[in-house]
Motif scaffolding. Structure first.
Motif, short mmCIF file in Angstrom:
data_model
loop_
_atom_site.label_atom_id
_atom_site.label_comp_id
_atom_site.label_asym_id
_atom_site.label_seq_id
_atom_site.Cartn_x
_atom_site.Cartn_y
_atom_site.Cartn_z
N ASP A 218 -11.37 -43.04 -39.80
CA ASP A 218 -11.72 -42.03 -40.82
C ASP A 218 -12.22 -40.74 -40.16
O ASP A 218 -11.79 -39.63 -40.53
CB ASP A 218 -12.80 -42.59 -41.75
CG ASP A 218 -12.22 -43.52 -42.79
OD1 ASP A 218 -10.99 -43.53 -42.95
OD2 ASP A 218 -13.00 -44.26 -43.43
N GLU A 219 -13.11 -40.88 -39.20
CA GLU A 219 -13.69 -39.70 -38.56
C GLU A 219 -12.67 -38.99 -37.69
O GLU A 219 -12.66 -37.75 -37.61
CB GLU A 219 -14.91 -40.13 -37.74
CG GLU A 219 -16.06 -40.68 -38.59
CD GLU A 219 -17.26 -41.04 -37.76
OE1 GLU A 219 -17.20 -40.92 -36.53
OE2 GLU A 219 -18.30 -41.46 -38.36
N LYS B 248 -13.85 -47.12 -39.66
CA LYS B 248 -14.76 -45.98 -39.76
C LYS B 248 -14.41 -44.90 -38.73
O LYS B 248 -14.37 -43.71 -39.04
CB LYS B 248 -16.20 -46.48 -39.53
CG LYS B 248 -17.26 -45.41 -39.67
CD LYS B 248 -17.37 -44.91 -41.08
CE LYS B 248 -18.52 -43.93 -41.22
NZ LYS B 248 -18.61 -43.35 -42.57
N ASN C 125 -10.57 -37.06 -39.88
CA ASN C 125 -11.33 -36.22 -40.81
C ASN C 125 -10.97 -36.55 -42.26
O ASN C 125 -10.85 -35.67 -43.11
CB ASN C 125 -11.09 -34.74 -40.52
CG ASN C 125 -12.15 -33.85 -41.18
OD1 ASN C 125 -13.28 -34.29 -41.44
ND2 ASN C 125 -11.79 -32.62 -41.48
N HIS D 214 -17.08 -34.35 -42.90
CA HIS D 214 -17.98 -35.38 -43.44
C HIS D 214 -18.24 -36.46 -42.38
O HIS D 214 -18.40 -37.63 -42.68
CB HIS D 214 -17.35 -36.04 -44.68
CG HIS D 214 -17.42 -35.17 -45.89
ND1 HIS D 214 -16.63 -34.05 -46.04
CD2 HIS D 214 -18.20 -35.26 -47.00
CE1 HIS D 214 -16.89 -33.48 -47.21
NE2 HIS D 214 -17.84 -34.21 -47.82
N LYS D 215 -18.25 -36.08 -41.12
CA LYS D 215 -18.47 -37.05 -40.06
C LYS D 215 -19.91 -37.56 -40.11
O LYS D 215 -20.82 -36.89 -40.51
CB LYS D 215 -18.19 -36.43 -38.69
CG LYS D 215 -16.72 -36.09 -38.49
CD LYS D 215 -16.48 -35.54 -37.09
CE LYS D 215 -14.98 -35.20 -36.92
NZ LYS D 215 -14.69 -34.68 -35.57
N PRO E 79 -12.55 -38.25 -44.78
CA PRO E 79 -13.45 -38.01 -45.92
C PRO E 79 -13.34 -36.59 -46.47
O PRO E 79 -13.33 -36.38 -47.68
CB PRO E 79 -14.84 -38.28 -45.34
CG PRO E 79 -14.60 -39.25 -44.23
CD PRO E 79 -13.30 -38.83 -43.63
N HIS F 202 -11.90 -35.57 -50.12
CA HIS F 202 -12.73 -34.76 -51.01
C HIS F 202 -11.93 -33.58 -51.55
O HIS F 202 -12.01 -33.24 -52.74
CB HIS F 202 -13.98 -34.28 -50.28
CG HIS F 202 -14.88 -33.44 -51.13
ND1 HIS F 202 -15.77 -33.96 -52.04
CD2 HIS F 202 -15.00 -32.07 -51.22
CE1 HIS F 202 -16.40 -33.00 -52.66
NE2 HIS F 202 -15.96 -31.83 -52.17
N ASN G 191 -17.43 -49.41 -46.83
CA ASN G 191 -16.55 -49.55 -47.99
C ASN G 191 -16.56 -51.01 -48.44
O ASN G 191 -16.07 -51.89 -47.72
CB ASN G 191 -15.13 -49.12 -47.59
CG ASN G 191 -14.20 -49.09 -48.79
OD1 ASN G 191 -14.44 -49.74 -49.80
ND2 ASN G 191 -13.13 -48.33 -48.66
N TYR H 180 -21.93 -45.42 -44.16
CA TYR H 180 -21.39 -45.94 -45.42
C TYR H 180 -20.36 -47.04 -45.13
O TYR H 180 -19.48 -46.89 -44.28
CB TYR H 180 -20.76 -44.81 -46.23
CG TYR H 180 -20.04 -45.30 -47.46
CD1 TYR H 180 -20.78 -45.76 -48.57
CD2 TYR H 180 -18.65 -45.33 -47.51
CE1 TYR H 180 -20.13 -46.21 -49.70
CE2 TYR H 180 -18.01 -45.79 -48.63
CZ TYR H 180 -18.74 -46.22 -49.72
OH TYR H 180 -18.10 -46.67 -50.84
#
Length: 354
Positions: free
Chosen positions: A94-95, A91, A98, A116-117, A100, A104, A123, A121
């Motif tokens: 991901d942040e 997670k 960046n 989208h930080k 997410p 997108h 997975n 959620y």
């Protein structure tokens, strides 16, 4: 050693296949008909490294130090913590990348990338794959330990059997040697020439005992020759009231057999079936049908001697029963008749040498 070699390389192959499967799972997005950002593959590389780390952490540390030490609660807590760490690291990656927002934009090319930080959620595919890595690594290590324990147990059992057989042979040989020397000593007081012949026969027999029995097996023909020498040696000190009959297969089909296996039964017959005053008879027969060998030993039951197998020859017969159990489990039958209609004590041994 061969089994250990195969097992070691077999487990290495399993590990490689597991890691290859994880790599293929992470590369599945290559089939998507979109252009993925570089950050996505960086994330996949981080996830793969996390899974590999979890796999070997569990295999080399958590399972041996906790699960195999019966610390099940500690293992469960450590495993859960490891899974949560992998999910949290994924997670945060991901942040940090960046990802997410970039994903997108990849799926919606016309829109502007937005941050989208945040959010909690989880997975589900990532969770299931992480649990799968944990389960597979635990299973591999458990099976490996079970097989290693089995090999150690079998090795100890083989060593125990080998030591016990050596001890039994060490008891049988001096027992036979002592009895034979006693017979020759008695013969020297009656016939010097016969005692010399007996000593020559005994020396041939002792060469057999010292040099032919060290490997643990010998040829059936040599075992029969040894038995025949023993019978001839015993006959030298018998009176005319004793009848000795020895039958052997003609010709002998050589097969491997444990040395000095038949001797205690024959020795027992001479010990309990011979009388200097009363007529007595000893009948010894060896028959062979391929890999099957049968020994029949019968001797006259004398009124002054009580012949019981468990008590008669002591060391010899008791050890022979034990040797049969160790060397030929399920491959022999031994029948003892303490008194036949002909007033004989009989032993029948059938041995399958295949």
């Amino acid at each position: 050693m061969a089994n250990t070699f195969i097992n070691r390389h077999g487990y290495l192959l399993i590990q490689l296949l597991v890691l290859l499967g994880l790599l293929l799972l992470l590369c599945q997005p290559l089939a998507w008909d979109i252009e993925l950002p570089v950050q996505f593959w960086v994330k996949q590389g981080v996830v793969f490294a996390l899974w590999v780390g979890l796999f070997y952490l569990n295999t080399n540390l958590l399972v041996p130090r906790l699960l195999f030490q019966n610390r099940v609660g500690g293992f469960a807590a450590a495993a859960l913590g490891s899974v949560l760490f992998v999910m949290l690291a994924s997670k945060l990656t991901d942040e940090w990348l960046n990802l997410p927002a970039l994903m997108h934009q990849a799926f919606n090319p016309g829109e502007t990338a937005r941050s989208h930080k945040g959010g909690m959620y989880v997975n589900p595919v990532m969770m299931l794959a992480t649990l799968l890595v944990l389960g597979i690594s635990t299973s591999i290590k458990t099976v490996q330990k079970w097989q290693l324990d089995t090999e150690i147990r079998q090795s100890l059992e083989r060593q125990k059997i080998s030591s016990e057989l050596s001890f039994l042979k060490a008891q049988i040989n001096p027992h036979f040697f002592f009895n034979t020397l006693h017979s020759i000593y008695a013969l020297t007081m009656i016939n010097i020439e016969s005692s010399r012949e007996a000593l020559h026969t005994l020396s041939r027999m002792m060469r057999y005992v010292l040099y032919e029995t060290q490997s643990g097996t010998t040829l059936l023909s040599k075992e029969i020759e040894f038995l025949e020498d023993y019978i001839n040696l015993m006959k030298l000190r018998l009176t005319e009231k004793v009848t000795v009959i020895f039958e052997k297969p003609q010709p002998v089909q050589d097969v491997l057999v444990a040395p000095m296996l038949f001797l205690p039964f024959v020795e027992n017959a001479f010990k309990h079936g011979v009388s200097a005053l009363l007529p007595s008879r000893i009948h010894i027969a060896i028959q062979q049908q391929g890999q099957a060998v049968e020994l029949d030993v019968c001797n006259t039951v004398l009124p002054e001697k009580r012949v019981v197998m468990e008590e008669s020859s002591g060391i010899g017969l008791a050890n022979t029963n034990r040797r049969l159990d160790l060397l030929y489990p399920g491959q022999y039958t031994l029948a003892v008749t303490e008194k036949t209609p002909d007033n004989e004590y009989c032993v029948h041994l059938k041995l399958n040498l295949s």
